[in-house]
Design an enzyme around this catalytic site. Structure first.
Site, PDB file in Angstrom:
ATOM      1  N   ASP A 134      46.163  80.637  91.012  1.00 40.39           N
ATOM      2  CA  ASP A 134      45.904  80.118  92.357  1.00 40.39           C
ATOM      3  C   ASP A 134      44.490  80.522  92.789  1.00 40.39           C
ATOM      4  O   ASP A 134      44.230  80.732  93.973  1.00 40.39           O
ATOM      5  CB  ASP A 134      46.958  80.589  93.349  1.00 40.39           C
ATOM      6  CG  ASP A 134      46.863  82.072  93.662  1.00 40.39           C
ATOM      7  OD1 ASP A 134      46.121  82.803  92.955  1.00 40.39           O
ATOM      8  OD2 ASP A 134      47.511  82.513  94.633  1.00 40.39           O
ATOM      9  N   GLN A 145      40.555  83.314  95.280  1.00 40.81           N
ATOM     10  CA  GLN A 145      41.490  84.103  96.090  1.00 40.81           C
ATOM     11  C   GLN A 145      41.575  85.580  95.678  1.00 40.81           C
ATOM     12  O   GLN A 145      42.182  86.374  96.405  1.00 40.81           O
ATOM     13  CB  GLN A 145      42.879  83.461  96.082  1.00 40.81           C
ATOM     14  CG  GLN A 145      42.881  82.112  96.813  1.00 40.81           C
ATOM     15  CD  GLN A 145      44.217  81.812  97.438  1.00 40.81           C
ATOM     16  OE1 GLN A 145      44.444  82.110  98.617  1.00 40.81           O
ATOM     17  NE2 GLN A 145      45.123  81.223  96.670  1.00 40.81           N
ATOM     18  N   HIS A 177      41.933  87.516  99.537  1.00 41.35           N
ATOM     19  CA  HIS A 177      43.274  86.985  99.843  1.00 41.35           C
ATOM     20  C   HIS A 177      44.359  87.640  99.003  1.00 41.35           C
ATOM     21  O   HIS A 177      45.379  88.081  99.513  1.00 41.35           O
ATOM     22  CB  HIS A 177      43.286  85.467  99.633  1.00 41.35           C
ATOM     23  CG  HIS A 177      44.574  84.810  99.998  1.00 41.35           C
ATOM     24  ND1 HIS A 177      45.672  84.780  99.165  1.00 41.35           N
ATOM     25  CD2 HIS A 177      44.949  84.157 101.126  1.00 41.35           C
ATOM     26  CE1 HIS A 177      46.665  84.140  99.763  1.00 41.35           C
ATOM     27  NE2 HIS A 177      46.244  83.749 100.954  1.00 41.35           N
ATOM     28  N   ASP A 178      44.117  87.693  97.682  1.00 46.84           N
ATOM     29  CA  ASP A 178      45.119  88.280  96.777  1.00 46.84           C
ATOM     30  C   ASP A 178      44.765  89.717  96.401  1.00 46.84           C
ATOM     31  O   ASP A 178      45.439  90.316  95.562  1.00 46.84           O
ATOM     32  CB  ASP A 178      45.243  87.432  95.503  1.00 46.84           C
ATOM     33  CG  ASP A 178      45.826  86.050  95.791  1.00 46.84           C
ATOM     34  OD1 ASP A 178      46.318  85.830  96.914  1.00 46.84           O
ATOM     35  OD2 ASP A 178      45.761  85.183  94.887  1.00 46.84           O
ATOM     36  N   THR A 179      43.673  90.242  96.968  1.00 47.99           N
ATOM     37  CA  THR A 179      43.246  91.622  96.714  1.00 47.99           C
ATOM     38  C   THR A 179      43.170  92.340  98.050  1.00 47.99           C
ATOM     39  O   THR A 179      44.182  92.466  98.723  1.00 47.99           O
ATOM     40  CB  THR A 179      41.894  91.640  95.963  1.00 47.99           C
ATOM     41  OG1 THR A 179      40.940  90.880  96.724  1.00 47.99           O
ATOM     42  CG2 THR A 179      42.031  91.043  94.568  1.00 47.99           C
TER      43      THR A 179
END
Ligand SMILES: *[C@@H]1O[C@H](CO)[C@@H](O)[C@H](O)[C@H]1NC(C)=O
Ligand SMILES: *[C@@H]1O[C@H](CO)[C@@H](O)[C@H](O)[C@H]1NC(C)=O
Ligand SMILES: *[C@@H]1O[C@H](CO)[C@@H](O)[C@H](O)[C@H]1NC(C)=O
Length: 291
Positions: A134, A184, A189-191
């Site tokens: 993603d 991301q 966002h994902d970190t």
């Protein structure tokens, strides 16, 4: 002889025109580079050493009273180029009718590109990419949602992977409006914000600050799409570059929001407006001065 010389000059001029777009001089800057991060409270970002470093440099400025528009992510990204959220209140794929900033820029011959990290190119309209990841997310790419960009192959081709920026710097062909969306992981966002700023942004930006093809008369503007999902939606935002002449405290506490970014671009190139929330927005131009 005179006619012959003019003809040669015309030929030379024409051949330059096909390779390098003419620069359209702006009121405050000739290029703007926008970089947007994800989902972080103002205080969290303000505590990061690299944010404190950038905002206190000789050409750095903190916009200490800057607000996002909504939740979740997507309406904020749409707002930056459309002047409203287009009624979008989720992160699903939407197709948006009506004019947008690209129409205004192109009418003034201001070159633009949207640099999306991990974008597959070829006018990809899917939700995520590359397959099985993603990293690129359409919800963070407002350009592909605009009908008059997605349905126009010449415009769609200006949505490019972020690696293209290094090529454009090498070729001295960086457009005048540069919209950068990290993937991301790199946008936090994902970190998390520490990784996004202290590791990714610092390593990405610092080498570019040594490249005149990137920095000449360039305003760099970085912010977050939204805060950590509170009603307040106060986000960190900063300006950097030779067009910035900051006050001694490097702190502009005027109230701004994502529509201020749009308005700043419109005012800089005298593009007119989209007749949406950009009209009443406050541009962040008070500490800008064309180098
Ligand atoms: C934009 O460029 C085209 C083609 O060179 C030219 O005809 C037109 O006048 C330019 N428009 C503006 C606003 O400069
Ligand atoms: C942030 O993310 C990095 C790498 O993804 C990790 O090493 C670090 O522990 C995280 N920090 C916090 C405060 O969660
Ligand atoms: C910036 O100015 C505002 C308004 O005066 C103030 O509340 C804030 O603490 C200042 N921030 C910094 C980092 O100087």
């Amino acid at each position: 002889m005179k006619y012959f010389t003019s003809a040669i000059l015309l030929l030379i001029t024409a051949s330059i025109a096909v390779t390098v777009d003419a620069i359209v001089t702006g009121t405050y800057f000739d290029r703007i580079v926008f970089v947007i991060f994800e989902n972080t409270a103002y205080g969290t970002a303000a505590a990061l050493p690299y944010m404190q470093d950038l905002t206190t440099r000789s050409n750095g400025l903190l916009l200490s009273n800057y607000f996002a528009i909504g939740h979740p992510s997507q309406p904020n990204y749409i707002a930056t180029i459309y002047g409203s959220t287009a009624g979008i209140t989720d992160d699903n794929s939407h197709n948006v009718a009506g004019n947008n900033l690209v129409d205004l820029l192109e009418a003034k011959n201001v070159s633009w590109k949207a640099y999306m990290e991990n974008y597959p190119g070829n006018c990809f309209t899917g939700t995520f990419a590359p397959s099985g990841t993603d990293l690129y997310a359409r919800k963070h790419d407002p350009f592909i949602s605009m009908n008059d960009i997605r349905q126009n192959s010449a415009r769609c081709a200006k949505i490019v992977p972020l690696t293209q920026l290094d090529t454009d710097i090498t070729n001295n062909a960086v457009p005048q409006y540069v919209y950068v969306v990290p993937n991301q992981n790199d946008d936090g966002h994902d970190t998390n914000a520490t990784y996004a700023i202290q590791t990714w942004f610092k390593n990405w930006l610092e080498p570019k600050l040594l490249q005149p093809a990137f920095t000449t008369n360039t305003l760099i503007f970085y912010t977050w799409d939204e805060d950590d999902n509170t009603g307040n939606n106060h986000v960190f935002a900063g300006l950097l570059g030779t067009p910035v002449v900051p006050p001694s405290n490097h702190n502009d506490s005027t109230a701004y929001n994502h529509y201020s970014f749009l308005k700043t671009v419109e005012q800089n190139w005298n593009t007119g407006n989209l007749n949406r929330n950009d009209v009443g927005a406050t541009a962040f131009t008070q500490y800008l001065h064309h180098p």
